[in-house]
Design a protein around this motif. Structure first.
Motif, mmCIF file in Angstrom:
data_model
loop_
_atom_site.group_PDB
_atom_site.id
_atom_site.type_symbol
_atom_site.label_atom_id
_atom_site.label_comp_id
_atom_site.label_asym_id
_atom_site.label_seq_id
_atom_site.Cartn_x
_atom_site.Cartn_y
_atom_site.Cartn_z
ATOM 1 N N PRO A 129 -58.737 31.589 0.392
ATOM 2 C CA PRO A 129 -59.214 30.238 0.066
ATOM 3 C C PRO A 129 -60.318 29.744 0.996
ATOM 4 C CG PRO A 129 -57.008 30.180 1.022
ATOM 5 C CD PRO A 129 -57.293 31.605 0.719
ATOM 6 N N ASP A 147 -52.855 33.449 1.861
ATOM 7 C CA ASP A 147 -53.237 33.690 0.469
ATOM 8 C C ASP A 147 -54.278 34.801 0.407
ATOM 9 O OD1 ASP A 147 -54.151 33.609 -2.140
ATOM 10 O OD2 ASP A 147 -54.053 31.430 -2.269
ATOM 11 N N THR A 148 -53.958 35.885 -0.294
ATOM 12 C CA THR A 148 -54.863 37.042 -0.365
ATOM 13 C C THR A 148 -56.129 36.747 -1.158
ATOM 14 O OG1 THR A 148 -53.654 37.865 -2.308
ATOM 15 C CG2 THR A 148 -52.997 38.719 -0.136
ATOM 16 N N SER A 149 -56.177 35.618 -1.879
ATOM 17 C CA SER A 149 -57.402 35.261 -2.599
ATOM 18 C C SER A 149 -58.440 34.641 -1.672
ATOM 19 C CB SER A 149 -57.086 34.296 -3.743
ATOM 20 O OG SER A 149 -56.645 33.043 -3.243
#
Length: 368
Positions: free
Chosen positions: A203, A199-201
């Motif tokens: 986590p 996930d590029t966000s």
């Protein structure tokens, strides 16, 4: 935007760091809340928890190490930290790049021509049998493949960066002094390290932001980086920013915080507290004006143990072989401060000596 003075930020730090009121929580929960304790000096976390927890029993922390509930491993800032097993497994992959870069920053010339992926594979192969090994033993097993590389450089790169290991007991047990023996972290804990998140966000980075602010906030993004050593957290900060509140410090810097986290008033009474060497209450910030004067900033980096008086570093301390705690003021202490500091030093001497000593003395400083 609300401005928080250094004194107000100091009180927030004391509250988050469990230094304002002794906490009634198990040692494992305290280690988790603090995001780990710096532990390059194996006995220092015991003082750190004694200063924070009501009725702390050092055997409980030793039991957590033996029971593999907490672990000693290289993590934040490439330093050895005492962290919970769960945090070590969840956070390690997110720190891999930083750990590699920091070792290279010191040993780049000695590691010239070394393929780090090949070195990592060789190290893992040697450690795969779960037999405890010292750094020297591990280096001897792989050094023939890289005869021109520095031995220390190979060892640091393997143990501190490429191969996630745990420093196993008796290292780190109460009143135990022994060398470092390493086992693969996943083998020691019986669980695999969480892989890098796709996930590029980010986590894991988001979790680190929240955990950091819970234990250190309000703080700047630079403070966050100083604590963990990770450069690539802007995406994570941006992802959680809507959850946070903002302030300014008296120097104009933006501070981020969790909305419901404690922020005691600047006049909240702050008891005398003795901190161990390299305590993250000081080192966990880029901007440390909230807790230590710039003139004394180097003391904590050099491994001096600090005494907090009225919420700020006002003295250093050491313990002699006869279990006498000697306190050296960094400023003139009032009679009341001297009394309270001596009293707390006596309690520390009793803790360190199993009540065989309660000797504490304040040395004369240059300002006295």
């Amino acid at each position: 935007m609300t401005v928080l003075t250094d004194r107000a930020l100091g009180r927030a730090t004391l509250a988050r760091q469990l230094l304002l009121d002794p906490a009634d929580m198990p040692a494992e929960d305290a280690v988790a809340h603090l995001g780990g304790l710096q532990a390059q000096e194996p006995q220092e976390p015991f003082v750190g928890l004694w200063s924070r927890l009501r009725g702390f029993d050092p055997s409980h922390l030793s039991g957590l190490l033996i029971g593999r509930r907490v672990v000693r491993t290289h993590l934040m800032r490439r330093t050895v930290h005492l962290v919970t097993a769960a945090d070590s497994l969840a956070w390690r992959s997110r720190h891999d790049t930083m750990l590699r870069q920091r070792v290279l920053g010191t040993y780049r010339r000695e590691l010239a021509g070394v393929d780090l992926d090949e070195l990592a594979a060789a190290g893992r192969a040697v450690m795969a049998d779960a037999e405890p090994r010292t750094m020297s033993e591990l280096v001897r097993a792989v050094e023939a493949r890289w005869p021109t590389a520095g031995r220390r450089a190979l060892g640091e790169m393997l143990i501190a960066a490429l191969v996630p290991v745990a420093q196993i007991p008796p290292r780190g047990l109460w009143r135990t002094r022994t060398g470092v023996r390493n086992v693969l972290l996943s083998a020691w804990l019986g669980r695999e390290i969480a892989p890098p998140a796709p996930d590029t966000s980010d986590p894991v980075g988001q979790a680190l932001v929240r955990r950091y602010l819970a234990a250190y906030g309000p703080a700047t993004s630079a403070d966050l980086r100083a604590w963990c050593g990770l450069a690539g957290l802007p995406v994570a900060v941006a992802a959680v920013r809507a959850e946070l509140v903002s302030f300014r410090d008296e120097h104009g810097r933006e501070l981020l915080d969790l909305p419901d986290a404690p922020r005691p008033g600047p006049d909240t009474p702050a008891p005398v507290r003795f901190l161990p060497a390299f305590d993250n209450a000081i080192l966990g910030y880029r901007y440390r004006e909230r807790i230590i004067d710039d003139a004394h900033r180097g003391l904590s980096v050099a491994g001096e143990r600090a005494v907090l008086v009225d919420g700020r570093v006002a003295a250093s301390w050491k313990v002699d072989r006869d279990a006498t705690v000697t306190i050296t003021p960094l400023r003139r202490l009032t009679p009341a401060e001297r009394s309270k500091t001596t009293e707390q030093g006596q309690a520390l001497a009793a803790f360190l000596s199993d009540n065989d000593s309660d000797r504490a003395e304040i040395a004369e400083s240059a300002s006295d």
